[in-house]
Write a protein that holds these residues in place. Structure first.
Motif, PDB file in Angstrom:
ATOM      1  N   ARG A  77      12.473  -2.840  -7.184  1.00 59.47           N
ATOM      2  CA  ARG A  77      13.146  -4.131  -7.354  1.00 59.47           C
ATOM      3  C   ARG A  77      14.319  -4.262  -6.372  1.00 59.47           C
ATOM      4  NH1 ARG A  77      17.607  -5.317  -9.637  1.00 59.47           N
ATOM      5  NH2 ARG A  77      17.804  -3.354 -10.757  1.00 59.47           N
ATOM      6  N   ILE A  78      15.112  -3.211  -6.228  1.00 60.47           N
ATOM      7  CA  ILE A  78      16.268  -3.246  -5.327  1.00 60.47           C
ATOM      8  C   ILE A  78      15.807  -3.346  -3.872  1.00 60.47           C
ATOM      9  CG2 ILE A  78      18.281  -1.944  -4.504  1.00 60.47           C
ATOM     10  CD1 ILE A  78      18.457  -0.772  -7.403  1.00 60.47           C
ATOM     11  N   VAL A  79      14.742  -2.641  -3.518  1.00 54.47           N
ATOM     12  CA  VAL A  79      14.207  -2.702  -2.153  1.00 54.47           C
ATOM     13  C   VAL A  79      13.779  -4.137  -1.824  1.00 54.47           C
ATOM     14  CG1 VAL A  79      12.247  -1.998  -0.701  1.00 54.47           C
ATOM     15  CG2 VAL A  79      13.538  -0.273  -1.965  1.00 54.47           C
ATOM     16  N   VAL A  80      13.009  -4.744  -2.712  1.00 57.83           N
ATOM     17  CA  VAL A  80      12.530  -6.115  -2.470  1.00 57.83           C
ATOM     18  C   VAL A  80      13.712  -7.078  -2.364  1.00 57.83           C
ATOM     19  CG1 VAL A  80      11.204  -8.029  -3.470  1.00 57.83           C
ATOM     20  CG2 VAL A  80      10.239  -5.714  -3.449  1.00 57.83           C
ATOM     21  N   ALA A 126       9.787  -7.082  12.332  1.00 59.08           N
ATOM     22  CA  ALA A 126       8.981  -8.288  12.191  1.00 59.08           C
ATOM     23  C   ALA A 126       9.351  -8.974  10.881  1.00 59.08           C
ATOM     24  CB  ALA A 126       7.495  -7.934  12.219  1.00 59.08           C
ATOM     25  N   SER A 127       9.304 -10.287  10.864  1.00 60.56           N
ATOM     26  CA  SER A 127       9.793 -11.044   9.701  1.00 60.56           C
ATOM     27  C   SER A 127       8.955 -10.820   8.445  1.00 60.56           C
ATOM     28  CB  SER A 127       9.858 -12.529  10.021  1.00 60.56           C
ATOM     29  OG  SER A 127       8.576 -13.016  10.361  1.00 60.56           O
ATOM     30  N   LYS A 128       7.686 -10.474   8.614  1.00 58.34           N
ATOM     31  CA  LYS A 128       6.831 -10.195   7.452  1.00 58.34           C
ATOM     32  C   LYS A 128       6.959  -8.723   7.081  1.00 58.34           C
ATOM     33  CE  LYS A 128       3.417 -13.721   8.515  1.00 58.34           C
ATOM     34  NZ  LYS A 128       2.043 -13.989   8.969  1.00 58.34           N
ATOM     35  N   VAL A 129       7.329  -8.484   5.834  1.00 55.58           N
ATOM     36  CA  VAL A 129       7.470  -7.121   5.319  1.00 55.58           C
ATOM     37  C   VAL A 129       6.425  -6.930   4.242  1.00 55.58           C
ATOM     38  CG1 VAL A 129       8.978  -5.566   4.015  1.00 55.58           C
ATOM     39  CG2 VAL A 129       9.914  -6.945   5.882  1.00 55.58           C
ATOM     40  N   PHE A 130       5.624  -5.880   4.386  1.00 57.99           N
ATOM     41  CA  PHE A 130       4.530  -5.621   3.454  1.00 57.99           C
ATOM     42  C   PHE A 130       4.986  -4.642   2.376  1.00 57.99           C
ATOM     43  CE2 PHE A 130       2.649  -7.166   7.323  1.00 57.99           C
ATOM     44  CZ  PHE A 130       1.767  -8.112   6.840  1.00 57.99           C
ATOM     45  N   VAL A 131       4.797  -5.065   1.134  1.00 58.24           N
ATOM     46  CA  VAL A 131       5.285  -4.306  -0.013  1.00 58.24           C
ATOM     47  C   VAL A 131       4.110  -3.770  -0.821  1.00 58.24           C
ATOM     48  CG1 VAL A 131       6.597  -4.462  -2.161  1.00 58.24           C
ATOM     49  CG2 VAL A 131       7.393  -5.680  -0.124  1.00 58.24           C
ATOM     50  N   THR A 132       4.147  -2.468  -1.056  1.00 59.26           N
ATOM     51  CA  THR A 132       3.164  -1.870  -1.954  1.00 59.26           C
ATOM     52  C   THR A 132       3.722  -2.008  -3.364  1.00 59.26           C
ATOM     53  OG1 THR A 132       4.162   0.310  -1.628  1.00 59.26           O
ATOM     54  CG2 THR A 132       2.274  -0.237  -0.229  1.00 59.26           C
ATOM     55  N   PRO A 133       3.039  -2.775  -4.213  1.00 60.67           N
ATOM     56  CA  PRO A 133       3.573  -3.019  -5.559  1.00 60.67           C
ATOM     57  C   PRO A 133       3.378  -1.826  -6.481  1.00 60.67           C
ATOM     58  CG  PRO A 133       1.459  -4.098  -5.312  1.00 60.67           C
ATOM     59  CD  PRO A 133       1.791  -3.484  -3.967  1.00 60.67           C
ATOM     60  N   PRO A 134       4.054  -1.857  -7.617  1.00 60.64           N
ATOM     61  CA  PRO A 134       3.881  -0.776  -8.599  1.00 60.64           C
ATOM     62  C   PRO A 134       2.407  -0.597  -8.958  1.00 60.64           C
ATOM     63  CG  PRO A 134       5.691  -2.203  -9.227  1.00 60.64           C
ATOM     64  CD  PRO A 134       5.019  -2.858  -8.058  1.00 60.64           C
ATOM     65  N   TRP A 135       1.973   0.660  -8.962  1.00 62.24           N
ATOM     66  CA  TRP A 135       0.571   0.965  -9.222  1.00 62.24           C
ATOM     67  C   TRP A 135       0.530   2.273 -10.011  1.00 62.24           C
ATOM     68  CZ3 TRP A 135      -3.507   0.734  -4.709  1.00 62.24           C
ATOM     69  CH2 TRP A 135      -4.799   0.732  -5.248  1.00 62.24           C
ATOM     70  N   PRO A 136       0.616   2.194 -11.329  1.00 61.03           N
ATOM     71  CA  PRO A 136       0.693   3.409 -12.156  1.00 61.03           C
ATOM     72  C   PRO A 136      -0.458   4.386 -11.918  1.00 61.03           C
ATOM     73  CG  PRO A 136       1.025   1.441 -13.493  1.00 61.03           C
ATOM     74  CD  PRO A 136       0.636   0.976 -12.123  1.00 61.03           C
ATOM     75  N   GLU A 137      -1.626   3.890 -11.579  1.00 55.05           N
ATOM     76  CA  GLU A 137      -2.798   4.760 -11.407  1.00 55.05           C
ATOM     77  C   GLU A 137      -2.673   5.718 -10.221  1.00 55.05           C
ATOM     78  OE1 GLU A 137      -3.792   1.418 -13.943  1.00 55.05           O
ATOM     79  OE2 GLU A 137      -2.967   1.447 -11.925  1.00 55.05           O
ATOM     80  N   ILE A 138      -1.856   5.381  -9.223  1.00 53.46           N
ATOM     81  CA  ILE A 138      -1.724   6.278  -8.071  1.00 53.46           C
ATOM     82  C   ILE A 138      -0.367   6.973  -8.028  1.00 53.46           C
ATOM     83  CG2 ILE A 138      -3.371   4.919  -6.708  1.00 53.46           C
ATOM     84  CD1 ILE A 138      -0.908   3.983  -5.003  1.00 53.46           C
ATOM     85  N   PHE A 139       0.534   6.612  -8.930  1.00 53.70           N
ATOM     86  CA  PHE A 139       1.883   7.174  -8.924  1.00 53.70           C
ATOM     87  C   PHE A 139       1.855   8.640  -9.343  1.00 53.70           C
ATOM     88  CE2 PHE A 139       5.856   8.285 -11.039  1.00 53.70           C
ATOM     89  CZ  PHE A 139       6.769   7.950 -10.058  1.00 53.70           C
ATOM     90  N   ILE A 159       8.602 -11.432   2.145  1.00 51.39           N
ATOM     91  CA  ILE A 159       7.947 -10.367   1.392  1.00 51.39           C
ATOM     92  C   ILE A 159       6.483 -10.727   1.164  1.00 51.39           C
ATOM     93  CG2 ILE A 159       7.921  -9.117  -0.817  1.00 51.39           C
ATOM     94  CD1 ILE A 159      10.387  -8.541   0.994  1.00 51.39           C
ATOM     95  N   ILE A 160       5.606  -9.815   1.538  1.00 47.69           N
ATOM     96  CA  ILE A 160       4.176  -9.993   1.281  1.00 47.69           C
ATOM     97  C   ILE A 160       3.710  -8.807   0.457  1.00 47.69           C
ATOM     98  CG2 ILE A 160       1.867 -10.187   2.277  1.00 47.69           C
ATOM     99  CD1 ILE A 160       3.244 -11.456   4.748  1.00 47.69           C
ATOM    100  N   GLU A 161       3.332  -9.079  -0.774  1.00 48.36           N
ATOM    101  CA  GLU A 161       2.870  -8.011  -1.663  1.00 48.36           C
ATOM    102  C   GLU A 161       1.408  -7.706  -1.364  1.00 48.36           C
ATOM    103  OE1 GLU A 161       2.260  -7.839  -6.326  1.00 48.36           O
ATOM    104  OE2 GLU A 161       4.397  -7.727  -5.777  1.00 48.36           O
ATOM    105  N   LEU A 162       1.126  -6.438  -1.161  1.00 47.13           N
ATOM    106  CA  LEU A 162      -0.240  -6.010  -0.865  1.00 47.13           C
ATOM    107  C   LEU A 162      -1.063  -5.927  -2.150  1.00 47.13           C
ATOM    108  CD1 LEU A 162       0.661  -3.278   1.748  1.00 47.13           C
ATOM    109  CD2 LEU A 162      -0.492  -5.449   2.211  1.00 47.13           C
ATOM    110  N   PRO A 163      -2.330  -6.238  -2.060  1.00 49.78           N
ATOM    111  CA  PRO A 163      -3.178  -6.165  -3.260  1.00 49.78           C
ATOM    112  C   PRO A 163      -3.438  -4.711  -3.666  1.00 49.78           C
ATOM    113  CG  PRO A 163      -4.500  -6.727  -1.335  1.00 49.78           C
ATOM    114  CD  PRO A 163      -3.064  -6.700  -0.885  1.00 49.78           C
TER     115      PRO A 163
END
Length: 177
Positions: free
Chosen positions: A145-148, A114-127, A158-162
Motif C-alpha cells: 500500500r505504501i509503495v503504491v 517511465a511513467s507507467k509503473v507495473f505493480v504485482t498485486p498481493p497474491w497469497p498463493e505465491i507468497f 500505476i498499472i496492476e498486473l493480472p
C-alpha cells in the motif's frame, strides 16, 4: 534529467516481482538486479555491516548508488526494467518510520523512470518467506500500500498486473508499453 524508458516492476515483498524481471531478462531486456536482496546476501556472506538493521543510512545510500548506476547505464531509447526503483526506497523509509529522507526525494525527482509503473498485486498463493524476506503477508500488504501511494504521489501511472502465469504477465506488460 529526462525520463528514460526504464519500466519499474514493484509491489509488496513476495508478490512475484523478481521472477517477472528474471523472465524479462531471459527475453533479452536490460534489467536491474534486486539490489537490496543482493547486498544483504553479500554482506551476510562476508560478515559485512552494510545491512539495514546494522547501518540503515549506509545501506540506503549503497542501494541508491546501485539504482543510479543502473539508470545511467541504460542508453536513451532502450526499453529496460527495474526490480524496484528509487521511489521504493522512499516507501520503505516511510514503512520503517524514517520519514521521507531528502536525499531520496531529490534522487526520485532527478531520476525519472517511465511513467507507467507495473505493480504485482498481493497474491497469497505465491507468497513465501525466507531468511531475507521476513515480512508476514499482512506486513507485505502494508508495504504494498505504501509503495503504491508513493509512486502515485510522484505522479506515476500505476498499472496492476493480472494474477496469471509469468508468460501472460509479460505479454500483458509488453502490450502496454
Amino acid at each position: 534529467m529526462p525520463e528514460k524508458q526504464i519500466y519499474v516492476i514493484t509491489g509488496g515483498p513476495g508478490f512475484g516481482k523478481t521472477m517477472l524481471v528474471e523472465a524479462l531478462r531471459a527475453e533479452g531486456y536490460p534489467c536491474s538486479g534486486e539490489f537490496a536482496r543482493e547486498l544483504i546476501l553479500t554482506q551476510q556472506a562476508t560478515g559485512g555491516d552494510i545491512l539495514p538493521w546494522k547501518n540503515p543510512k549506509l545501506f540506503q545510500q549503497t542501494i541508491l548508488n546501485k539504482r543510479k548506476e543502473f539508470f545511467d547505464s541504460v542508453p536513451e531509447g532502450t526499453i529496460a526494467f527495474a526490480d524496484r526503483a528509487i521511489p521504493d526506497q522512499i516507501a520503505f523509509a516511510r514503512y520503517k518510520g524514517f520519514g521521507t529522507p531528502e536525499v531520496l526525494v531529490s534522487a526520485a525527482s532527478e531520476y525519472r523512470y517511465a511513467s507507467k509503473v507495473f505493480v504485482t498485486p498481493p497474491w497469497p498463493e505465491i507468497f513465501v518467506n525466507d531468511p531475507i524476506r521476513t515480512e508476514t503477508f499482512d506486513e507485505a500488504l502494508q508495504i504494498h500500500r505504501i509503495v503504491v501511494e508513493t509512486y502515485r504521489d510522484l505522479n506515476y501511472q500505476i498499472i496492476e498486473l493480472p494474477l496469471v502465469p509469468i508468460s501472460e504477465r509479460i505479454n500483458y506488460l509488453l502490450q502496454l508499453i
